[in-house]
Design an enzyme around this catalytic site. Sequence first.
Site: not given
Length: 347
Positions: A213-215, A217, A315
């Site tokens: 997730e985010c970082g 990702f 993502s």
Amino acid sequence: VKGVMAHAPDLHLIGVIATLTGSDRHGEILRNALEQEGLPPLLGTVPRLNSLALPERKLGLVGALELARSGTMDALIPVLDRQVVPGWDWSRLSSYFRTPELPAEDRPVQPALPFWAGETGREKSGTRPLRLGVAYDDAFCFYYPENMLLLKELGVCLVPFSPLSDKALPPGLDGLYLGGGYPELFAEALSANTGMKDSIREYSRSGYPVLAECGGFLYLTLGPLEPEGAKAVASDFVGLFPYRFSMGEKLRRLGYVEVRHDGSGPFSDATGFVRGHLFHYSSLVRGEGEDEETQKAFIRNEGEEGLIRQQTAGSYVHLYLPSNPDYARSFVSAMAQRRPDRQPLDV
């Protein structure tokens, strides 16, 4: 306060703590207003003081682990003791939160690991529980606690590890969870830890389920571009997804979203939408190399979101798994299916 009580009538609201008050008089105005409306009382205030300010960066506050190591939290205690504690209604507070006083030698030591770390007990069959590796250090530390509690309710043992300092993944993992954080601030150290990068790359390509997730990702991409957007690259990351990311000065996206999986990967058994939030300054840039296996991971009302490769889904969305527990159950099922046996732990 009245709005909160109207919105959630079943909420047991015992009192109010007002933050960033401008003066003692400001606190008295709030206290009187609550009394006049018959609302829960003001228990205390936290005044607007520069000495109480915490350092910030683009995505909000500096992580708790960094603050603890830098001594920032220790420096706040004397200020709180002098300028905050005396004005609070401690007699009322203590009546709500009463715990037995332990002798000094019996008081528990502050744990070094997050509260959610560890397992929830052995399965009835005597086999070891599923083990989920969770990235947790200065670079990756943003997680919904409710996600962790839900996974533990499903019988998962949560095993923290550090992509910054550990040389390889912990042994015996059945899945990986790479949460949000600040990989761009630790790009040099993450890039230099080739052992961890190789371990994650091999783990993902072996077909184990991975959620990023985010970082987290961004850590699975080829890495960051130079700040000027030049072709020269400062650091190389895991490289599972053929993209690089560019950090911008302006906020790219912020807000709540609903997404659903594309029909494959670790969430293939889930149905419907799952909620989450977006909050990032970076954007993806198509990198070198071709990869026909990489597809879009999620679908939103506004379009597609994230990438998926085999059982690795990444993502910008921070998923809130309790909004649709099917997604947590599907991920756990993918972990169980990948493990070739259910042998008892050796320890």
